[in-house]
Write a protein that holds these residues in place. Structure first.
Motif, PDB file in Angstrom:
ATOM      1  N   ALA A  36       1.633 -48.693   6.066  1.00 24.95           N
ATOM      2  CA  ALA A  36       0.497 -49.111   5.911  1.00 24.95           C
ATOM      3  C   ALA A  36      -0.429 -50.516   5.649  1.00 24.95           C
ATOM      4  N   PHE A  38      -2.075 -52.967   3.403  1.00 28.12           N
ATOM      5  CA  PHE A  38      -2.128 -53.354   2.333  1.00 28.12           C
ATOM      6  C   PHE A  38      -3.886 -53.897   1.884  1.00 28.12           C
ATOM      7  N   LEU A  44      -5.778 -53.460  -7.319  1.00 30.18           N
ATOM      8  CA  LEU A  44      -4.710 -51.892  -8.275  1.00 30.18           C
ATOM      9  C   LEU A  44      -4.183 -51.082  -6.936  1.00 30.18           C
ATOM     10  N   LEU A  45      -3.328 -50.640  -6.595  1.00 29.86           N
ATOM     11  CA  LEU A  45      -2.368 -49.221  -6.157  1.00 29.86           C
ATOM     12  C   LEU A  45      -2.907 -48.596  -6.683  1.00 29.86           C
ATOM     13  N   VAL A  46      -3.546 -47.536  -6.325  1.00 31.19           N
ATOM     14  CA  VAL A  46      -4.058 -46.174  -7.295  1.00 31.19           C
ATOM     15  C   VAL A  46      -3.023 -45.163  -6.567  1.00 31.19           C
ATOM     16  N   LEU A  47      -1.846 -43.760  -7.448  1.00 34.50           N
ATOM     17  CA  LEU A  47      -1.896 -42.831  -6.447  1.00 34.50           C
ATOM     18  C   LEU A  47      -2.346 -41.819  -7.087  1.00 34.50           C
ATOM     19  N   LYS A  48      -2.075 -39.957  -6.795  1.00 36.35           N
ATOM     20  CA  LYS A  48      -2.322 -39.125  -7.645  1.00 36.35           C
ATOM     21  C   LYS A  48      -1.747 -38.248  -6.678  1.00 36.35           C
ATOM     22  N   SER A  49      -0.687 -37.357  -6.695  1.00 29.26           N
ATOM     23  CA  SER A  49      -0.350 -36.287  -6.298  1.00 29.26           C
ATOM     24  C   SER A  49      -0.747 -35.002  -6.675  1.00 29.26           C
ATOM     25  N   ASP A  78      -9.783 -36.791  -8.413  1.00 25.97           N
ATOM     26  CA  ASP A  78      -9.346 -37.921  -9.287  1.00 25.97           C
ATOM     27  C   ASP A  78      -9.434 -39.123  -9.471  1.00 25.97           C
ATOM     28  N   PHE A  79      -9.363 -39.309  -7.997  1.00 29.06           N
ATOM     29  CA  PHE A  79     -10.238 -40.921  -7.946  1.00 29.06           C
ATOM     30  C   PHE A  79     -10.930 -41.434  -7.880  1.00 29.06           C
ATOM     31  N   PHE A  88      -5.060 -42.791   1.725  1.00 31.36           N
ATOM     32  CA  PHE A  88      -4.038 -42.303   2.498  1.00 31.36           C
ATOM     33  C   PHE A  88      -3.969 -41.407   1.687  1.00 31.36           C
ATOM     34  N   LEU A  90       0.065 -38.072   2.113  1.00 27.04           N
ATOM     35  CA  LEU A  90       0.811 -36.908   2.265  1.00 27.04           C
ATOM     36  C   LEU A  90       0.777 -35.673   1.960  1.00 27.04           C
ATOM     37  N   SER A 139      -0.263 -35.833  -1.736  1.00 23.68           N
ATOM     38  CA  SER A 139      -0.644 -36.889  -1.924  1.00 23.68           C
ATOM     39  C   SER A 139      -1.330 -38.265  -2.070  1.00 23.68           C
ATOM     40  N   SER A 141      -2.606 -42.257  -1.708  1.00 27.60           N
ATOM     41  CA  SER A 141      -2.551 -43.192  -2.365  1.00 27.60           C
ATOM     42  C   SER A 141      -4.077 -44.283  -2.369  1.00 27.60           C
ATOM     43  N   VAL A 144      -8.315 -50.137  -5.870  1.00 30.61           N
ATOM     44  CA  VAL A 144      -9.401 -50.045  -6.883  1.00 30.61           C
ATOM     45  C   VAL A 144      -9.566 -50.836  -7.173  1.00 30.61           C
TER      46      VAL A 144
ATOM     47  N   ALA B  34      -2.429 -42.267 -11.448  1.00 28.47           N
ATOM     48  CA  ALA B  34      -1.489 -43.869 -11.649  1.00 28.47           C
ATOM     49  C   ALA B  34      -2.258 -45.030 -11.241  1.00 28.47           C
ATOM     50  N   ALA B  36      -1.028 -49.319 -10.582  1.00 23.58           N
ATOM     51  CA  ALA B  36      -0.369 -50.439 -10.337  1.00 23.58           C
ATOM     52  C   ALA B  36      -0.141 -51.644  -9.330  1.00 23.58           C
ATOM     53  N   LEU B  45       2.522 -50.900   2.780  1.00 22.50           N
ATOM     54  CA  LEU B  45       2.465 -50.093   1.846  1.00 22.50           C
ATOM     55  C   LEU B  45       3.647 -49.032   2.550  1.00 22.50           C
ATOM     56  N   LEU B  90       5.878 -40.496  -7.859  1.00 19.89           N
ATOM     57  CA  LEU B  90       4.844 -39.396  -8.631  1.00 19.89           C
ATOM     58  C   LEU B  90       5.838 -38.011  -7.918  1.00 19.89           C
TER      59      LEU B  90
END
Lengths: 305, 305
Positions: A36, A38, A44-49, A78-79, A88, A90, A139, A141, A144, B34, B36, B45, B90
């Motif tokens: 994708a 970006f 900042l890239l934010v990631l969460k599963s 969580d975001f 995005f 998954l 998952s 992304s 922020v 998370a 980054a 991305l 993750l």
């Protein structure tokens, strides 16, 4: 038709077109990875599963649409907790080949509905057979702004503690259809210096000590001030998990303006000051020590729901 | 000690410090999401989730270190397939509270070892109890330059088809300890106009038709040219899954230079021309029609391994 009869490729061929195509996505779901465009690198890239499991987070008889909604919204909550914007998602689905295809289609309907609610693109995923129960991992992304990223650890002694909404009894009411407080979190960090924030997924009895501990502080709570959900006791408001409300720390000098402006912006959603962060008074006091009857909330592997 | 006895928080407190801290990470594992630092916006991305399931992808008796390695490398192999660079991972682990803590520590040792091999930071995750079998989802994010991103769909009629390494028998040899072809993919897209690429996870009998179909082309294969792994038949080279080698399409005019330079750069890894992409010769011919005895590889829900 069962999953084993239809096979993964045909199943995906049915589901992927229903997810729509997002203009940010370069290679869509179905290729090896999702890619994708970006945003600018200043963010900042934010990631969460996050995962939901049959027999733990939902009953086998639960509506598949509701399970999909919940799985997506848990990750999005969580975001909200760090004031991030999800973009995005998954999906990784582990499910028996004996399950009906219609169930998976409904699950994706719930996932897609929840994603659309926050303009999140489902960009890919993976499906695997299992001899056991169903497990679904979402998952997400997103991004922020550096100056609006709120960790749990930024609380200062003297900060007011606020919670959104009402607490307790979610398991009977809305744990399958809640809406994460993303809009509220984004508004908060746009207008106020939020020092620390967390979403109440495991219950205030667990999540408040987490925030305090991360900030290296203790806390006090005014139990009489707790915004109880209808029919709930103080005990339930503290112990029940899955409220998915926000708990945050903000300088007490902002109290009046925050309460006034919140009421204008979110007239239907209560905002309640429940206590404050205080210094540790000695090495023997822990973050939870100021509320002797603070019971533990939901802790994975210790209690099941 | 079992997982239920130790609880999720203590388990994470043991595991997180062993993962190290990456300087790209702003909020580390343990907070809500998370976050980054992200690279310049001119890059794409890249996102991928992949799961391994006990009883499907590994036996209950398998080494936990090897299971962790495999789970990470499966996702990274998909990065190789589009020539992307993985950066962050993750981990979502669904596992019975009755399992031993030592097993999970070994699992993370395998995950961390695989991540370190490609400079990937494990930035967070989630653990959930289950009444059933173990399932592990690894979600990886990273980047690829816009002009080096290789989808399955870019093949042109007349392109040569190459595979790296040898094919077949992986299930007996190295499906738990393979190394994804990321370095090879990055070298290829740096020096050659790679039109289409895929990693051979389900077997060439499944993955080659996928690439051809995505490129809207048919293909021919020279069976006598297939690089068979020791002791494998042509049938096995085509049908066995989990080779995790690269299959790619490149203009035939590059053939000689590619083979010569490859041999210099990767002297220990074979590179073999196995066939070419050709136009569809009519509406009744499908991507697989030119190899009547092309058997199907591993398809989830249809066969188990």
């Amino acid at each position: 038709m069962t999953l084993r009869q239809i096979g993964e490729e045909k199943l995906l061929a049915q589901i992927l077109p229903t997810l729509g195509r997002d203009k940010r996505v370069i290679i869509p779901a179905g290729d090896d990875c999702a890619t994708a465009r970006f945003r600018a690198a200043r963010e900042l890239l934010v990631l969460k599963s996050d995962c939901v499991v049959e027999g733990v987070h939902f009953k086998p008889s639960a509506s598949a649409v509701a399970v999909g909604w919940k799985a997506m919204m848990r990750a999005l909550s969580d975001f909200a907790a760090i004031s991030a914007v999800p973009e995005f998602a998954l999906i990784a689905l582990v499910i028996s080949g004996r399950r009906k295809v219609g169930w998976v289609r409904d699950l994706y309907r719930g996932l897609a509905r929840a994603a659309a609610r926050f303009d999140v693109a489902i960009v890919g995923g993976e499906t695997s057979d299992t001899p056991g129960n169903t497990a679904l991992t979402v998952s997400v992304s997103g991004y922020v702004e550096r100056d609006r990223c709120v960790a749990r650890s930024g609380g200062k002694a003297g900060d007011d503690l606020f919670v959104t909404g009402t607490l307790g009894g979610s398991i009977r009411r809305r744990h399958l259809n809640f809406v994460p407080r993303i809009a509220e979190a984004r508004w908060l960090t746009r207008h106020f210096p939020i020092h620390a924030m967390i979403d109440l997924s495991d219950g205030m009895g667990v999540d408040l000590p987490r925030l305090a501990k991360a900030s290296k502080l203790a806390f006090t709570i005014e139990e009489s001030a707790l915004p109880l959900a209808r029919g709930c006791t103080v005990e339930q408001a503290i112990s029940d998990g899955e409220d998915y409300e926000l708990l945050f720390a903000v300088p007490s000098r902002k109290r009046e303006r925050l309460l006034k402006n919140w009421k204008k912006k979110f007239p239907k959603l209560p905002l309640t000051r429940v206590g404050k962060l205080i210094p540790h008074s000695g090495p023997s006091r822990t973050g939870t020590s100021h509320i002797p009857r603070f019971p533990s909330g939901y802790v994975h592997f210790k209690r099941r729901r």
